[in-house]
Design a protein around this motif. Structure first.
Motif, mmCIF file in Angstrom:
data_model
loop_
_atom_site.group_PDB
_atom_site.id
_atom_site.type_symbol
_atom_site.label_atom_id
_atom_site.label_comp_id
_atom_site.label_asym_id
_atom_site.label_seq_id
_atom_site.Cartn_x
_atom_site.Cartn_y
_atom_site.Cartn_z
ATOM 1 N N ALA A 23 0.844 -1.205 0.000
ATOM 2 C CA ALA A 23 0.000 0.000 0.000
ATOM 3 C C ALA A 23 0.877 1.251 0.000
ATOM 4 O O ALA A 23 0.599 2.212 -0.727
ATOM 5 N N LEU A 83 2.463 1.732 -3.454
ATOM 6 C CA LEU A 83 1.472 2.188 -4.433
ATOM 7 C C LEU A 83 1.123 3.658 -4.210
ATOM 8 O O LEU A 83 0.979 4.414 -5.165
ATOM 9 N N ARG A 84 1.004 4.068 -2.955
ATOM 10 C CA ARG A 84 0.709 5.477 -2.672
ATOM 11 C C ARG A 84 1.848 6.380 -3.122
ATOM 12 O O ARG A 84 1.633 7.526 -3.481
ATOM 13 N N LEU A 91 2.900 -1.269 -10.747
ATOM 14 C CA LEU A 91 2.473 -2.567 -10.223
ATOM 15 C C LEU A 91 3.606 -3.585 -10.288
ATOM 16 O O LEU A 91 3.833 -4.326 -9.328
ATOM 17 N N ALA A 124 -2.398 -5.828 -7.561
ATOM 18 C CA ALA A 124 -3.622 -5.240 -8.109
ATOM 19 C C ALA A 124 -4.780 -5.392 -7.125
ATOM 20 O O ALA A 124 -5.599 -4.475 -6.953
ATOM 21 N N TRP A 143 -4.334 -2.847 -4.469
ATOM 22 C CA TRP A 143 -4.609 -1.514 -5.017
ATOM 23 C C TRP A 143 -6.095 -1.232 -5.048
ATOM 24 O O TRP A 143 -6.566 -0.157 -4.695
ATOM 25 N N ARG A 149 -8.070 1.605 -2.824
ATOM 26 C CA ARG A 149 -8.726 2.625 -3.636
ATOM 27 C C ARG A 149 -10.150 2.896 -3.164
ATOM 28 O O ARG A 149 -10.628 4.019 -3.216
#
Length: 177
Positions: free
Chosen positions: A145, A148-149, A154, A169, A172, A176
C-alpha cells in the motif's frame, strides 16, 4: 612593407587557418585555407612560410621552444604548487592536533613511564546472521500500500514485495475503495 608581428588574437586565428590548411581532407577546404593564410600573412608583410615560423615556434627543428615549454608547464606548475601548499598546511594542522591531543592526555594523567597497551587492534565486525523475522501478511499489505501510494508501478511493487502482480492489483483495489 616591413613585417609586423601578429597580435595574440591574429596569431591564434592564423594558427587555426594553418591547422585547416594542413589537416583538411577536402582539397577545396585546403585551398581556401591556403588563400586565407596568404591574405593574413600579406597584411603583416610576410610570406605564408614566414608567418608560420612566427606563429608556430614549436616547429623549429621539431623542438618546442623554451618559451612555449614554460607556457605549457606554467598551468601544471601552478596546480602542483597549490597542491603542495595544501598538503603542507594539512600536515601542519594534523601535527598541531596530535600535539594538542597529547597535551590534553598528559593533563588528564596519562603516565609517560607506563607503556601503552600496544598497537590498537582493528575492530572486527560481527558476522551476518539472517534475521529470524518473517514478514506477516499484514506487513506485506502495508508495504505494498505504501509503495502504491508513492506512485510505484504494479510490476515494481510486485518485485519489491516478492508477490505476484495480481496480489498487488488486489491490494490496489482494496485501498482505492
Amino acid at each position: 612593407m616591413p613585417a609586423q608581428a601578429f597580435d595574440d588574437k591574429e596569431r591564434e586565428r592564423f594558427r587555426k587557418i594553418v591547422g585547416v590548411m594542413e589537416g583538411a581532407t577536402i582539397e577545396g577546404e585546403r585551398a581556401a585555407a591556403r588563400e586565407a593564410a596568404e591574405r593574413l600573412a600579406a597584411i603583416h608583410g610576410m610570406s605564408v612560410e614566414e608567418a608560420i615560423e612566427e606563429t608556430h615556434p614549436e616547429r623549429d627543428d621539431g623542438r618546442i621552444s623554451e618559451a612555449e615549454r614554460r607556457a605549457r608547464r606554467s598551468d601544471f606548475e601552478e596546480w602542483a604548487a597549490a597542491r603542495m601548499r595544501m598538503s603542507e598546511a594539512f600536515e601542519r594542522a594534523e601535527r598541531y592536533r596530535y600535539e594538542m591531543a597529547k597535551r590534553e592526555a598528559e593533563a588528564r594523567g596519562l603516565d609517560k613511564e607506563r607503556p601503552s597497551r600496544g598497537p590498537a587492534r582493528p575492530r572486527t565486525t560481527s558476522t551476518y546472521r539472517p534475521s529470524r523475522y518473517r514478514a506477516t501478511d499484514d506487513d506485506r499489505f502495508r508495504l505494498i500500500a505504501g509503495l502504491l501510494r508513492d506512485g510505484a508501478s504494479l510490476r515494481r511493487v510486485a518485485d519489491l514485495a516478492d508477490v505476484s502482480t495480481n496480489e498487488v492489483a488486489r491490494i490496489w483495489l482494496l485501498i482505492r475503495g
